[in-house]
Design an enzyme around this catalytic site. Structure first.
Site, mmCIF file in Angstrom:
data_model
loop_
_atom_site.group_PDB
_atom_site.id
_atom_site.type_symbol
_atom_site.label_atom_id
_atom_site.label_comp_id
_atom_site.label_asym_id
_atom_site.label_seq_id
_atom_site.Cartn_x
_atom_site.Cartn_y
_atom_site.Cartn_z
ATOM 1 N N VAL A 75 -5.194 0.545 9.843
ATOM 2 C CA VAL A 75 -4.314 0.149 10.942
ATOM 3 C C VAL A 75 -3.974 -1.322 10.791
ATOM 4 O O VAL A 75 -4.858 -2.149 10.569
ATOM 5 C CB VAL A 75 -4.996 0.374 12.310
ATOM 6 N N CYS A 76 -2.688 -1.627 10.899
ATOM 7 C CA CYS A 76 -2.263 -3.024 10.882
ATOM 8 C C CYS A 76 -1.208 -3.218 11.957
ATOM 9 O O CYS A 76 -0.885 -2.286 12.694
ATOM 10 C CB CYS A 76 -1.761 -3.433 9.508
ATOM 11 N N ALA A 77 -0.667 -4.408 12.030
ATOM 12 C CA ALA A 77 0.265 -4.734 13.111
ATOM 13 C C ALA A 77 1.525 -3.876 13.072
ATOM 14 O O ALA A 77 1.931 -3.317 14.079
ATOM 15 C CB ALA A 77 0.617 -6.210 13.072
ATOM 16 N N GLY B 288 2.176 -1.600 10.261
ATOM 17 C CA GLY B 288 2.058 -0.503 9.312
ATOM 18 C C GLY B 288 2.521 -0.866 7.919
ATOM 19 O O GLY B 288 2.465 -0.059 7.009
ATOM 20 N N VAL C 14 -0.926 2.817 9.138
ATOM 21 C CA VAL C 14 -0.001 2.989 10.263
ATOM 22 C C VAL C 14 -0.112 1.772 11.180
ATOM 23 O O VAL C 14 -1.065 1.003 11.103
ATOM 24 C CB VAL C 14 -0.295 4.272 11.075
#
EC number: 2.7.1.-
Length: 102
Positions: free
Chosen positions: A6-8, A10, A36
């Protein structure tokens, strides 16, 4: 093993995903690894064995840990140095330890 990152947005983890896939492939491991954005996690967590958060979304850890617990998916934050250096092998190792896979 299915590893969800998970990132800011995706996107910032796409290079890390590639490095993790390469490391898994070199070790003969057939893993599915994808990234995502934080607001898409609920649509993907049912397919994940582990959930790793990019350091920039560390603030989501309490909320996503609760979600992970309800789905039986362990959740942790990626080591900042491993993330920053795009060390796919180390992040993969962390995912395996989190998911109790060797």
């Amino acid at each position: 093993m299915n590893i969800l990152l998970v990132c800011a947005a995706g996107m910032s983890t796409s290079l890390l995903v590639s490095k993790m896939e390469k490391s898994a492939q070199e070790q003969g491991k057939d893993y599915t690894i994808w990234a995502v954005s934080g607001d898409s996690v609920q649509n993907h967590i049912d397919k994940a064995d582990v959930l790793l958060l990019g350091p920039q979304v560390r603030y989501m850890l309490p909320q996503l840990k609760k979600l992970g617990e309800s789905k039986g998916v362990p959740v942790d934050v990626i080591n900042t140095v491993h993330y920053g250096t795009c060390n796919g092998a180390e992040v993969l190792k962390s995912a395996e330890q989190l998911g109790h896979v060797s």
